[in-house]
Design an enzyme around this catalytic site. Structure first.
Site, PDB file in Angstrom:
ATOM      1  N   SER A 100       0.600  -0.644   0.351  1.00 41.37           N
ATOM      2  CA  SER A 100       0.441   0.027  -0.361  1.00 41.37           C
ATOM      3  C   SER A 100       0.914   1.290  -0.144  1.00 41.37           C
ATOM      4  O   SER A 100       0.263   2.321   0.148  1.00 41.37           O
ATOM      5  CB  SER A 100      -0.897  -0.122   1.096  1.00 41.37           C
ATOM      6  OG  SER A 100      -2.428  -1.241   1.044  1.00 41.37           O
ATOM      7  N   LYS A 103       0.079   3.466  -2.913  1.00 48.37           N
ATOM      8  CA  LYS A 103      -1.080   4.800  -2.494  1.00 48.37           C
ATOM      9  C   LYS A 103      -0.753   6.056  -2.755  1.00 48.37           C
ATOM     10  O   LYS A 103      -1.636   7.207  -2.968  1.00 48.37           O
ATOM     11  CB  LYS A 103      -2.141   4.181  -1.468  1.00 48.37           C
ATOM     12  CG  LYS A 103      -2.628   2.912  -1.243  1.00 48.37           C
ATOM     13  CD  LYS A 103      -3.709   2.551  -0.501  1.00 48.37           C
ATOM     14  CE  LYS A 103      -4.571   1.314  -0.374  1.00 48.37           C
ATOM     15  NZ  LYS A 103      -3.931   0.563  -0.301  1.00 48.37           N
ATOM     16  N   SER A 158      -6.192   2.738   4.905  1.00 48.12           N
ATOM     17  CA  SER A 158      -5.436   1.940   3.577  1.00 48.12           C
ATOM     18  C   SER A 158      -6.570   1.161   2.698  1.00 48.12           C
ATOM     19  O   SER A 158      -6.788   0.204   1.914  1.00 48.12           O
ATOM     20  CB  SER A 158      -4.379   0.796   3.905  1.00 48.12           C
ATOM     21  OG  SER A 158      -3.787   0.852   2.837  1.00 48.12           O
TER      22      SER A 158
END
Length: 396
Positions: A100, A103, A158
């Site tokens: 993640s 991101k 997340s």
């Protein structure tokens, strides 16, 4: 066309450097007569060549503490956020799954295109492709959310569900993938290949500690990004009520037995079974801001990534004034050569260029560019021969 580097003879090197020195010498008449803006300063004397090498790269000076020996991550990097100077790194360009932390690149790409105060009613189709086992913030089809709500779901929880909705609003999943790839290249992050914008494990999806630090540095320069990534706790709407969500970066919140790191500015953590734990963190102390990226610690324990980041941040603040940089997060301009990385040699080869790690291309480009500047100055001087003598003597 095949470009070949000059031979590595000392006479050729000396001659090239001598020419470079001559054309770069300031010309009093040119400076005074043209009154043009001062040319940009040359780039840093170092390149990222050291960062292309495996293992720990550091250049300690007098009084520098030793690089922490207990950092087990497959790849890590410590950099000064303001200057972009890399203070130390380990396998900086090793391509690994980012989880993640990707991101952060998604946010850099999509934030400018979406109005934070706008509202959107989520559809079922926007959530239909969320991967099994994804981290979620709790976005529900049929409910309306502000774009800011969804971004908090991305940064704090997340939430892959929030990413999918925002990506659709950004033009669609594949359009967002293409934009993220282009954004990474524009930032000089050439180790990154995006397949799934939420960081969900996908074949071929990779990044590096170097690239993650580049994304973190760019994010801190964006007020929206910086605000979201440093938020510890927020409320997420659920119809007529809301529930609290807490940032999953334990160094920021001090949760789950991990001590909060003083001065932490946040950024992004990640985990998948394939990527292991990954983390981009930044902290500020005494007027200095450091960025640390850590990918996949090999010592067991879900919180190990935070302790290794803590150790690297501590080292960075102590060592910053006592080490020489080993590279830069700032991509070199065309006049200074291309950003380095494992993909660099492949790119050169694809264009018929032989890459052997020498610095001749950079030298020749500097010479050519400087010669062009001098030639331009001479032309201007010739056009201004009628300018009075006091202009030459008094104005710089």
């Amino acid at each position: 066309m095949v470009i070949r580097y000059l031979p590595r003879s000392s006479s050729v090197r000396t001659a090239a450097l001598a020419v470079a020195a001559l054309v770069l010498l300031p010309t009093p008449f040119a400076t005074a007569a043209t009154e043009e803006p001062t040319p940009p300063k040359p780039g840093p004397a170092y390149t990222s060549d050291l960062l292309d090498r495996p293992g720990v790269q550091a250049r300690p000076g007098a009084g520098a503490p030793a690089v922490p020996a207990d950092v087990s991550a497959l790849s890590w990097l410590v950099a000064d956020a303001r200057s972009g100077e890399v203070l130390a790194a380990h396998n900086a360009h090793r391509q690994l799954p980012p989880a993640s932390t990707l991101k952060s690149l998604f946010a850099l790409t999509a934030l400018p295109h979406l109005d934070a105060v706008a509202r959107h009613k989520v559809t079922q189709s926007e959530l239909s492709e969320v991967g099994e086992g994804s981290s979620l913030v709790g976005v529900e089809a049929g409910r309306s959310y502000t774009i800011a709500d969804l971004w908090r779901g991305v940064f704090l929880s997340s939430g892959n569900d929030a990413v999918h909705v925002l990506a659709e609003l950004n033009g669609g999943w594949q359009q967002t993938v293409r934009q993220m790839r282009a954004k990474a290249r524009s930032l000089g992050a050439r180790d990154t290949h995006v397949v799934s914008p939420d960081g969900y494990d996908a074949a071929g999806q990779v990044s590096s500690a170097y690239d993650l630090a580049v994304f973190g540095r760019a994010g801190l320069a964006d007020p929206q990004f910086a605000r979201y990534c440093s938020t510890s706790v927020a409320k997420f709407p659920n119809g007529n009520w809301s529930y609290p969500i807490q940032n999953t970066n334990r160094l920021l919140t001090g949760a789950d037995g991990v001590a909060r790191y003083p001065g932490l500015l946040g950024i992004k953590n990640g985990y998948t079974s394939h990527a292991g734990n990954t983390l981009i963190s930044a902290a500020q102390r005494g007027g200095r801001t450091l960025i640390v990226s850590v990918m996949n610690p090999q010592v067991s324990g879900g919180h190990r990534v935070y302790e290794e980041a803590r150790s690297l941040l501590d080292w960075g603040f102590k060592a910053a004034d006592h080490v020489r940089p080993v590279g830069s997060l700032i991509p070199r301009s065309e006049s200074q050569g291309t950003a380095q990385g494992p993909a660099h040699a492949a790119e050169l080869a694809a264009h018929g260029v032989e890459a052997d790690g020498s610095d001749w291309t950079a030298i020749l480009l500097v010479v050519a560019g400087a010669a062009a500047l001098v030639a331009g100055s001479v032309v201007v001087i010739r056009r201004r021969r009628t300018v009075r003598a006091y202009r030459f003597a008094g104005r710089q």
